[in-house]
Design a protein around this motif. Sequence first.
Motif, mmCIF file in Angstrom:
data_model
loop_
_atom_site.group_PDB
_atom_site.id
_atom_site.type_symbol
_atom_site.label_atom_id
_atom_site.label_comp_id
_atom_site.label_asym_id
_atom_site.label_seq_id
_atom_site.Cartn_x
_atom_site.Cartn_y
_atom_site.Cartn_z
ATOM 1 N N MET A 1 0.744 -1.365 -0.135
ATOM 2 C CA MET A 1 -0.038 0.048 0.068
ATOM 3 C C MET A 1 0.966 1.257 -0.078
ATOM 4 O O MET A 1 1.732 1.182 0.580
ATOM 5 N N VAL A 2 0.388 2.443 -0.635
ATOM 6 C CA VAL A 2 1.021 3.478 -0.831
ATOM 7 C C VAL A 2 0.088 4.562 -0.228
ATOM 8 O O VAL A 2 -1.034 4.505 -0.790
ATOM 9 N N THR A 3 0.521 5.263 0.490
ATOM 10 C CA THR A 3 -0.190 6.801 0.844
ATOM 11 C C THR A 3 0.175 7.800 0.637
ATOM 12 O O THR A 3 1.552 8.091 0.645
ATOM 13 N N ILE A 4 -0.492 8.605 -0.018
ATOM 14 C CA ILE A 4 -0.147 9.991 -0.786
ATOM 15 C C ILE A 4 -0.553 11.059 0.245
ATOM 16 O O ILE A 4 -1.610 11.082 0.794
ATOM 17 N N TYR A 5 0.700 11.846 0.455
ATOM 18 C CA TYR A 5 0.386 13.205 1.471
ATOM 19 C C TYR A 5 0.411 14.356 0.635
ATOM 20 O O TYR A 5 1.407 14.485 -0.106
ATOM 21 N N LEU A 6 -0.436 15.069 0.508
ATOM 22 C CA LEU A 6 -0.406 16.445 -0.228
ATOM 23 C C LEU A 6 -0.408 17.434 0.800
ATOM 24 O O LEU A 6 -1.211 17.458 1.909
ATOM 25 N N ARG A 7 0.488 18.273 0.772
ATOM 26 C CA ARG A 7 0.482 19.482 1.880
ATOM 27 C C ARG A 7 0.356 20.973 0.399
ATOM 28 O O ARG A 7 1.106 21.064 -0.169
ATOM 29 N N PRO A 27 -14.797 11.580 -3.097
ATOM 30 C CA PRO A 27 -15.441 10.494 -3.930
ATOM 31 C C PRO A 27 -14.797 10.212 -5.174
ATOM 32 O O PRO A 27 -14.990 8.961 -5.660
ATOM 33 N N LEU A 28 -14.187 11.087 -5.609
ATOM 34 C CA LEU A 28 -13.188 10.899 -7.120
ATOM 35 C C LEU A 28 -12.253 9.685 -6.680
ATOM 36 O O LEU A 28 -12.053 8.769 -7.437
ATOM 37 N N VAL A 29 -11.466 9.946 -5.804
ATOM 38 C CA VAL A 29 -10.398 9.064 -5.325
ATOM 39 C C VAL A 29 -10.908 7.865 -5.103
ATOM 40 O O VAL A 29 -10.512 6.741 -5.611
ATOM 41 N N ASN A 30 -11.931 7.731 -4.458
ATOM 42 C CA ASN A 30 -12.603 6.417 -4.046
ATOM 43 C C ASN A 30 -13.114 5.698 -5.138
ATOM 44 O O ASN A 30 -13.046 4.409 -5.211
ATOM 45 N N ARG A 31 -13.852 6.660 -6.087
ATOM 46 C CA ARG A 31 -14.437 5.882 -7.096
ATOM 47 C C ARG A 31 -13.208 5.351 -8.139
ATOM 48 O O ARG A 31 -13.574 3.972 -8.770
ATOM 49 N N MET A 32 -11.965 6.054 -8.228
ATOM 50 C CA MET A 32 -10.955 5.504 -9.290
ATOM 51 C C MET A 32 -9.971 4.544 -8.324
ATOM 52 O O MET A 32 -9.029 4.418 -8.771
ATOM 53 N N GLY A 33 -10.283 3.770 -7.121
ATOM 54 C CA GLY A 33 -9.490 2.578 -6.779
ATOM 55 C C GLY A 33 -8.847 3.032 -5.481
ATOM 56 O O GLY A 33 -8.241 2.189 -5.006
ATOM 57 N N GLY A 34 -8.830 4.303 -5.152
ATOM 58 C CA GLY A 34 -8.239 4.646 -4.035
ATOM 59 C C GLY A 34 -9.097 4.623 -2.641
ATOM 60 O O GLY A 34 -10.181 4.344 -2.768
ATOM 61 N N ARG A 35 -8.531 4.888 -1.536
ATOM 62 C CA ARG A 35 -9.293 5.450 -0.443
ATOM 63 C C ARG A 35 -9.017 6.643 0.181
ATOM 64 O O ARG A 35 -7.694 6.618 0.592
ATOM 65 N N HIS A 36 -9.682 7.627 0.035
ATOM 66 C CA HIS A 36 -9.502 8.873 0.643
ATOM 67 C C HIS A 36 -9.677 8.962 2.127
ATOM 68 O O HIS A 36 -10.620 8.315 2.706
ATOM 69 N N LEU A 53 -4.773 13.090 2.877
ATOM 70 C CA LEU A 53 -4.141 11.952 2.716
ATOM 71 C C LEU A 53 -5.018 10.810 1.964
ATOM 72 O O LEU A 53 -6.307 10.839 2.380
ATOM 73 N N PHE A 54 -4.545 9.876 1.028
ATOM 74 C CA PHE A 54 -5.239 9.047 0.551
ATOM 75 C C PHE A 54 -4.241 7.812 0.091
ATOM 76 O O PHE A 54 -3.190 8.039 -0.038
ATOM 77 N N SER A 55 -4.806 6.608 -0.133
ATOM 78 C CA SER A 55 -4.003 5.573 -0.243
ATOM 79 C C SER A 55 -4.564 4.770 -1.559
ATOM 80 O O SER A 55 -5.686 4.722 -1.850
ATOM 81 N N PHE A 56 -3.583 4.031 -2.177
ATOM 82 C CA PHE A 56 -3.610 3.152 -3.238
ATOM 83 C C PHE A 56 -3.299 1.864 -2.827
ATOM 84 O O PHE A 56 -2.140 2.044 -2.063
ATOM 85 N N PRO A 57 -3.733 0.658 -3.355
ATOM 86 C CA PRO A 57 -2.924 -0.735 -3.031
ATOM 87 C C PRO A 57 -1.401 -0.702 -3.562
ATOM 88 O O PRO A 57 -0.812 -1.439 -2.612
ATOM 89 N N ALA A 60 1.788 1.595 -8.683
ATOM 90 C CA ALA A 60 0.974 1.431 -10.030
ATOM 91 C C ALA A 60 -0.352 1.807 -10.148
ATOM 92 O O ALA A 60 -0.858 2.249 -11.247
ATOM 93 N N ALA A 61 -0.992 1.285 -9.087
ATOM 94 C CA ALA A 61 -2.328 1.765 -9.206
ATOM 95 C C ALA A 61 -2.685 3.275 -8.994
ATOM 96 O O ALA A 61 -3.782 3.730 -9.555
ATOM 97 N N TYR A 62 -1.802 4.004 -8.240
ATOM 98 C CA TYR A 62 -1.828 5.371 -7.772
ATOM 99 C C TYR A 62 -1.634 5.986 -9.190
ATOM 100 O O TYR A 62 -2.109 6.881 -9.860
ATOM 101 N N GLU A 63 -0.565 5.544 -10.079
ATOM 102 C CA GLU A 63 -0.224 6.214 -11.677
ATOM 103 C C GLU A 63 -1.278 5.976 -12.284
ATOM 104 O O GLU A 63 -1.458 6.822 -13.230
ATOM 105 N N GLN A 64 -1.903 4.599 -12.181
ATOM 106 C CA GLN A 64 -3.163 4.599 -13.202
ATOM 107 C C GLN A 64 -4.246 5.476 -12.933
ATOM 108 O O GLN A 64 -4.961 6.072 -13.882
ATOM 109 N N TYR A 65 -4.556 5.785 -11.673
ATOM 110 C CA TYR A 65 -5.435 6.892 -11.144
ATOM 111 C C TYR A 65 -5.037 8.404 -11.772
ATOM 112 O O TYR A 65 -5.870 9.030 -12.387
ATOM 113 N N ARG A 66 -3.804 8.293 -11.561
ATOM 114 C CA ARG A 66 -3.181 9.815 -12.203
ATOM 115 C C ARG A 66 -3.333 10.029 -13.549
ATOM 116 O O ARG A 66 -3.829 11.030 -14.072
#
Length: 109
Positions: A1-7, A27-36, A53-57, A60-66
């Motif tokens: 799992m990777v958690t993205i931190y945005l400041r 809801p967009l992050v959640n719909r696109m495979g992440g967990r906000h 803060l939001f996480s992706f499995p 690679a899943a995060y990059e797919q979301y981006r």
Amino acid sequence: MVTIYLRYVIDPYKLAEFEHYGKLWIPLVNRMGGRHHGYFMPSEGANNIALALFSFPTLAAYEQYRSASQTDAECQAAFRYADDTRCIVSYERSFFRPVLEGSSQENAP
């Protein structure tokens, strides 16, 4: 799992606009495979710093979301909202591997 931190450095006179922006993305992050995990607005201390803060499995899943967010109509509308309101001055992004109860180093990338 990777958690993205945005400041975010935000315009302190546009807190309501930034909060609306955050509510668009959850809801967009959640719909696109992440967990906000939410947006965190200024309370005490600096009045122009917010976090998300939001996480992706996987990374690679995060990059797919981006990549998908660049063509998703709702994501593009959220990007435009931030541009139109100019509620975000700047932001920085970091990546973390969370340590959670029951997690093991075997799951580390």
